[in-house]
Design an enzyme around this catalytic site. Structure first.
Site, PDB file in Angstrom:
ATOM      1  CE  LYS A 163      -3.274  -1.273  -0.717  1.00  0.00           C
ATOM      2  NZ  LYS A 163      -3.535  -2.098  -1.946  1.00  0.00           N
TER       3      LYS A 163
ATOM      4  N   GLY B  45       2.306   2.451  -2.889  1.00  0.00           N
ATOM      5  CA  GLY B  45       2.331   3.071  -4.221  1.00  0.00           C
ATOM      6  C   GLY B  45       2.965   2.224  -5.304  1.00  0.00           C
ATOM      7  CB  THR B  46       3.955  -1.370  -5.564  1.00  0.00           C
ATOM      8  OG1 THR B  46       2.741  -1.899  -5.065  1.00  0.00           O
ATOM      9  CG2 THR B  46       4.986  -1.402  -4.468  1.00  0.00           C
ATOM     10  CB  THR B  47      -0.736   0.073  -8.180  1.00  0.00           C
ATOM     11  OG1 THR B  47      -0.986  -1.013  -7.286  1.00  0.00           O
ATOM     12  CG2 THR B  47      -1.605  -0.070  -9.401  1.00  0.00           C
ATOM     13  CD1 TRP B  48       1.645   6.567 -10.337  1.00  0.00           C
ATOM     14  CD2 TRP B  48       1.984   7.370  -8.268  1.00  0.00           C
ATOM     15  NE1 TRP B  48       1.836   7.914 -10.425  1.00  0.00           N
ATOM     16  CE2 TRP B  48       2.052   8.433  -9.171  1.00  0.00           C
ATOM     17  CE3 TRP B  48       2.168   7.636  -6.904  1.00  0.00           C
ATOM     18  CZ2 TRP B  48       2.283   9.752  -8.758  1.00  0.00           C
ATOM     19  CZ3 TRP B  48       2.396   8.937  -6.494  1.00  0.00           C
ATOM     20  CH2 TRP B  48       2.460   9.976  -7.407  1.00  0.00           C
TER      21      TRP B  48
ATOM     22  CG  HIS C  90       4.407  -6.314  -1.478  1.00  0.00           C
ATOM     23  ND1 HIS C  90       4.444  -4.973  -1.780  1.00  0.00           N
ATOM     24  CD2 HIS C  90       3.253  -6.772  -2.038  1.00  0.00           C
ATOM     25  CE1 HIS C  90       3.368  -4.641  -2.482  1.00  0.00           C
ATOM     26  NE2 HIS C  90       2.640  -5.723  -2.655  1.00  0.00           N
TER      27      HIS C  90
ATOM     28  CB  SER D 248      -3.609   2.716   1.777  1.00  0.00           C
ATOM     29  OG  SER D 248      -3.794   2.104   0.544  1.00  0.00           O
TER      30      SER D 248
ATOM     31  NE  ARG E  69      -8.447   3.614   0.105  1.00  0.00           N
ATOM     32  CZ  ARG E  69      -8.570   4.722   0.836  1.00  0.00           C
ATOM     33  NH1 ARG E  69      -9.754   5.214   1.072  1.00  0.00           N
ATOM     34  NH2 ARG E  69      -7.499   5.327   1.341  1.00  0.00           N
ATOM     35  CE  LYS E  70     -11.784   9.384  -0.794  1.00  0.00           C
ATOM     36  NZ  LYS E  70     -12.308   9.724   0.462  1.00  0.00           N
TER      37      LYS E  70
HETATM   38  P1  PAP Z   1      -0.343  -2.965  -3.210  1.00  0.00           P
HETATM   39  O1  PAP Z   1       0.568  -3.020  -2.033  1.00  0.00           O
HETATM   40  O2  PAP Z   1      -1.575  -3.772  -3.012  1.00  0.00           O
HETATM   41  O3  PAP Z   1       0.376  -3.236  -4.476  1.00  0.00           O
HETATM   42  P2  PAP Z   1      -0.078  -0.178  -3.736  1.00  0.00           P
HETATM   43  O4  PAP Z   1      -0.250   0.016  -5.164  1.00  0.00           O
HETATM   44  O5  PAP Z   1       1.328  -0.204  -3.212  1.00  0.00           O
HETATM   45  O6  PAP Z   1      -0.870  -1.452  -3.279  1.00  0.00           O
HETATM   46  O7  PAP Z   1      -0.818   0.982  -2.944  1.00  0.00           O
HETATM   47  C1  PAP Z   1      -2.120   1.339  -3.237  1.00  0.00           C
HETATM   48  C2  PAP Z   1      -2.254   2.814  -2.981  1.00  0.00           C
HETATM   49  O8  PAP Z   1      -1.692   3.556  -4.073  1.00  0.00           O
HETATM   50  C3  PAP Z   1      -3.713   3.234  -2.897  1.00  0.00           C
HETATM   51  O9  PAP Z   1      -3.753   4.320  -1.963  1.00  0.00           O
HETATM   52  P3  PAP Z   1      -5.074   4.751  -1.177  1.00  0.00           P
HETATM   53  O10 PAP Z   1      -5.691   3.518  -0.609  1.00  0.00           O
HETATM   54  O11 PAP Z   1      -4.595   5.683  -0.112  1.00  0.00           O
HETATM   55  O12 PAP Z   1      -5.939   5.426  -2.167  1.00  0.00           O
HETATM   56  C4  PAP Z   1      -3.981   3.697  -4.317  1.00  0.00           C
HETATM   57  O13 PAP Z   1      -5.099   4.533  -4.452  1.00  0.00           O
HETATM   58  C5  PAP Z   1      -2.673   4.408  -4.628  1.00  0.00           C
HETATM   59  N1  PAP Z   1      -2.471   4.558  -6.068  1.00  0.00           N
HETATM   60  C6  PAP Z   1      -2.676   3.646  -7.045  1.00  0.00           C
HETATM   61  N2  PAP Z   1      -2.400   4.165  -8.238  1.00  0.00           N
HETATM   62  C7  PAP Z   1      -2.010   5.446  -8.033  1.00  0.00           C
HETATM   63  C8  PAP Z   1      -1.618   6.521  -8.893  1.00  0.00           C
HETATM   64  N3  PAP Z   1      -1.571   6.351 -10.205  1.00  0.00           N
HETATM   65  N4  PAP Z   1      -1.282   7.698  -8.318  1.00  0.00           N
HETATM   66  C9  PAP Z   1      -1.319   7.869  -6.994  1.00  0.00           C
HETATM   67  N5  PAP Z   1      -1.702   6.907  -6.124  1.00  0.00           N
HETATM   68  C10 PAP Z   1      -2.044   5.709  -6.628  1.00  0.00           C
END
Ligand code: PAP
Length: 335
Positions: free
Chosen positions: A74, A76-79, A141, A171, A297-298
């Protein structure tokens, strides 16, 4: 291809060996008794992860050209997956043909413990790793100390992302709730229980601070091996950090690309707003239980303020100060 990459079959670990390894390991219930976490070599993991982590440690062969995204859940790895994929493939796909328009970032950058060595079968299996073209984009992770020898000793590069612990926990809370809903769990989660566990180090691949600090130190000692990024910095100055990423992986943006606003286009394409609105990220699941939309999500800095009580803020701030003292590392908590 690495000449040792000859594995044709899915490696396995016998049930007998697993049971004997599990014996004696500390074990605690987690997220309101929905999970058991076990402590393997100082790291908390779900019981079901033990086999896959051992498989990764024993069988994964890194290539010098591998680019591996790391970070605790959680942060930001997806980003970072979207950004890295787009940067690496920018000469092949113009933005309007980017495969991310049709695939979730996790379907293009495979996570070792969930997608490849996990049990979901929807993705390449370990034996398919050899077929992936270089540079392979992968993620994990795992904490630094749990990485397989070949990741640590080869010339592959690690891109670590971290996020302030308060937003990370917020998150995680929502992600866990979404998971519990999808698995029809009767018991839902209380934020304060997750908070207590997190502060005590009990979170997947935790303790959180040890995870972050170990990679931080490695990035200082081996800057050509580990690039350390923060979610909040990426939000504040994405252009600067995209250039850092591109240089780190040996694919710097050219003056011509800069003049064509390529960096700005990548930032916009991978932005939270754009990614969340793509049809491909709105429905369906990943690895059986995780809704694709739950990864978007947010996407804010400072959302924790809606969840933390003043005593919680005091406790985690004190913990953060203690853990980070002398490391030179700090977190931005509000936008
Ligand atoms: P994971 O550990 O399950 O891979 P990961 O991607 O690391 O999750 O983290 C998810 C967070 O990154 C989410 O934060 P939130 O719950 O506070 O909203 C997700 O919304 C956020 N996220 C995903 N994509 C982006 C993006 N393109 N820009 C900024 N934040 C992002």
């Amino acid at each position: 291809m690495n000449k040792n990459e000859t594995q044709n079959e899915m490696p396995i670990i016998s049930q007998e060996e697993l049971e004997s390894l599990k014996q004696g390991l500390p074990q605690v219930p987690w997220i309101d008794n929905n999970f058991e976490l076990i402590n393997n070599q100082g790291v908390w993991i779900p019981e079901s992860f033990l086999a896959r982590i051992l498989l990764i440690q024993r069988h994964f062969l890194a290539r010098d050209s591998d680019l591996i995204i790391t970070g605790i859940q959680k942060t930001g790895t997806t980003w970072l997956k979207s950004l890295l994929y787009t940067i690496v493939n920018r000469a092949i796909y113009p933005i309007n043909q980017n495969p991310l328009l049709k695939n979730h970032p996790q379907e293009l950058v495979y996570n070792l413990e969930s997608d490849i060595y996990g049990e979901a079968f929807a993705y390449p299996r370990p034996q398919h790793l050899v077929e992936l073209p270089s540079p392979r984009l992968l993620s994990t992770h795992l904490p630094y100390t749990s990485l397989p020898e070949s990741i640590r000793t080869s010339n592959c590069r690690l891109l670590y992302i971290c996020r302030n612990p308060l937003d990370t926990l917020t998150s995680l809370f929502h992600f866990a709730m979404s998971y519990l809903k999808n698995t029809n769990s009767k018991e839902l989660l209380r934020f304060e229980d997750l908070f207590d566990d997190f502060c005590a180090g009990r979170t997947i691949h935790g303790p959180f601070f040890e995870h972050v600090i170990t990679y931080w130190k490695m990035s200082l000692e081996y800057p050509e091996k580990v690039l350390f990024l923060k979610y909040e910095d990426l939000k504040d100055d994405p252009k600067h950090y995209l250039k850092r990423v591109a240089e780190f992986i040996g694919m710097p943006f050219t003056p011509f690309e800069e003049s064509q606003s390529v960096i700005d286009q990548i930032i916009e394409f991978c932005s939270f707003g754009n990614m969340k609105e793509l049809e491909v990220n709105k429905s369906g699941v990943i690895n059986k239980f995780f809704e694709k939309k739950s990864f978007f999500r947010k996407g804010e800095v400072g959302e924790w303020r809606n969840y933390f009580t003043p005593p919680m803020v005091e406790k985690i701030t004190k913990l953060m100060e203690e853990k980070l003292e002398g490391t030179g590392l700090s977190f931005k908590l509000v936008p």
